[in-house]
Design an enzyme around this catalytic site. Sequence first.
Site, PDB file in Angstrom:
ATOM      1  N   HIS A   1     -15.935 -90.171 159.633  1.00 18.33           N
ATOM      2  CA  HIS A   1     -14.441 -89.565 158.666  1.00 18.33           C
ATOM      3  C   HIS A   1     -13.637 -88.371 159.026  1.00 18.33           C
ATOM      4  CE1 HIS A   1     -12.594 -87.665 155.081  1.00 18.33           C
ATOM      5  NE2 HIS A   1     -13.008 -88.963 154.066  1.00 18.33           N
TER       6      HIS A   1
ATOM      7  N   HIS B   1     -19.799 -79.911 154.868  1.00 17.52           N
ATOM      8  CA  HIS B   1     -19.373 -79.416 155.432  1.00 17.52           C
ATOM      9  C   HIS B   1     -19.441 -77.822 154.618  1.00 17.52           C
ATOM     10  CE1 HIS B   1     -15.677 -80.333 153.832  1.00 17.52           C
ATOM     11  NE2 HIS B   1     -14.533 -79.177 154.638  1.00 17.52           N
TER      12      HIS B   1
ATOM     13  N   GLU C   1     -10.858 -73.094 151.633  1.00 18.56           N
ATOM     14  CA  GLU C   1      -9.521 -74.816 150.674  1.00 18.56           C
ATOM     15  C   GLU C   1      -9.960 -74.256 149.022  1.00 18.56           C
ATOM     16  OE1 GLU C   1     -12.619 -78.349 151.676  1.00 18.56           O
ATOM     17  OE2 GLU C   1     -12.105 -77.750 154.048  1.00 18.56           O
TER      18      GLU C   1
ATOM     19  N   TYR D   1     -10.849 -88.450 142.350  1.00 16.18           N
ATOM     20  CA  TYR D   1     -11.147 -87.576 143.795  1.00 16.18           C
ATOM     21  C   TYR D   1     -12.841 -88.253 144.314  1.00 16.18           C
ATOM     22  CZ  TYR D   1     -11.641 -84.003 147.603  1.00 16.18           C
ATOM     23  OH  TYR D   1     -11.995 -84.538 149.139  1.00 16.18           O
TER      24      TYR D   1
ATOM     25  N   HIS E   1     -19.985 -77.483 151.184  1.00 15.66           N
ATOM     26  CA  HIS E   1     -19.096 -77.878 149.645  1.00 15.66           C
ATOM     27  C   HIS E   1     -19.290 -79.715 150.135  1.00 15.66           C
ATOM     28  CE1 HIS E   1     -15.603 -77.602 151.618  1.00 15.66           C
ATOM     29  NE2 HIS E   1     -15.205 -78.903 151.521  1.00 15.66           N
TER      30      HIS E   1
END
Length: 451
Positions: free
Chosen positions: A305, A348, A354, A363, A381
């Site tokens: 990703h 991560h 963020e 999402y 998160h």
Amino acid sequence: MEQKHLEYKYMNGFGNHFSSEALPDALPKNQNSPQKCPYGLYAEQLSGTAFTVDRKHNQRSWLYRIRPSVSHKPFTKVAEKTDLVSQFGNTNNVSYIPDQIRWDPFKLLSPLSLEKDIPSQNINFIYGLHTLAGAGDPSVKNGLAIHIYNANHDMVDTAFYNSDGDFLIVPQHGRLDITTEFGRIMVSPCEIVVIPRGIKFAVNLPDGPSRGYVLEVFVGHFELPDLGPIGANGLANPRDFLSPTAFFEEKTNCDYTIMNKYVGQLFAAKQDHSPFDVVAWHGNYVPYKYDLNNFNVIGSISFDHPDPSIFTVLTCKSAFPGSAIADFVIFSPRWLVQEHTFRPPYFHRNCMSEFMGLIQGKYDAKAKGFLPGGASHMTAHGPDTTTFEKASNEELKPTRIPDGAIAFMFESFLMLGITTWGLSCSELQKNYNKAWEDLKSYFDPNNCSAN
């Protein structure tokens, strides 16, 4: 190049030096400040940077208007609006906490009330601003603030300008019909608009109650991110940014209010004419809008990703190379084709702060609880339990993030404080941590196979 869009006209390009006039030959020829301007106009320069900034970054525009901006009565302070915060060192208004935080969709206001005895229910864009998070202080030109807006009333004979920084506005529900000193802009959900510091504007609501998000930066201005190895094209293309063409109101003998946000406080001044009296202008310090559907997504076509920085639309750089005061990042429709890969965003912990919002759709990292019109602020998160289980076991074939699904992120290298309003509003989710509570341990010291 001028482009007609609905009943509004725009000029294409990002960072261009534009010229626009609502009357023929209203722009002076060969100079900026002649002894007498065409049509009896006043010349006025609006600076977005210091005079001596290098040419590459210097921003300013010349406006030719019916009356100059100094023609107003003295400003007076407006009654304290405690849910609008700009100074984040004040611990009475702000809490710095390491928890993950999420909000349900912020409740839309009721439609405009026509009852004269309850005008308090009629809220325009200015009074509909509520600060959720931020860092820094505009008085020393460092930091950012994140607001939501929730309004149901037009700004009638009222204009606003922000002395603290630039506004990047993300409508989520309802269009915004924005009049600026440079012209008119219609902004729909899935579009954004940037109003730089000091530019006057007014917001009308053609669809009734409206809701959305605002990213405010106290230093510098937004720019396109460098592309590096991506090359010359991709992400947000400069040609897709639109700035308005000149439009003016010749409105006099009226009672006009000019609102100003100055170090987080609201001030008001009266004048007897419209501030939107700019007949012509030229320069590169201008408002602009962008359709998020035009974003050219770059992604992995082999494995893993990519980092979310690959989805950056605009950035406001800091003095530290590679670290941003704020990035505006979107997660829009795209194909996922990675092989032997966990495709949703991985777990991560980030040195960047963020803040996420959802414009429409779903999402891909959250199966439930994160809804259009809501928001979240994250430390450590990752995907919730349902998403993790599904993505870890599903057949890997080309799949598509559905058309119409657009989430976004405001990211900063600064540590964000959460306002008292943000922690006390009814939309705050009390049990967001439960999204990861049921994650299981699959550790087996006798089996090293990933399958």
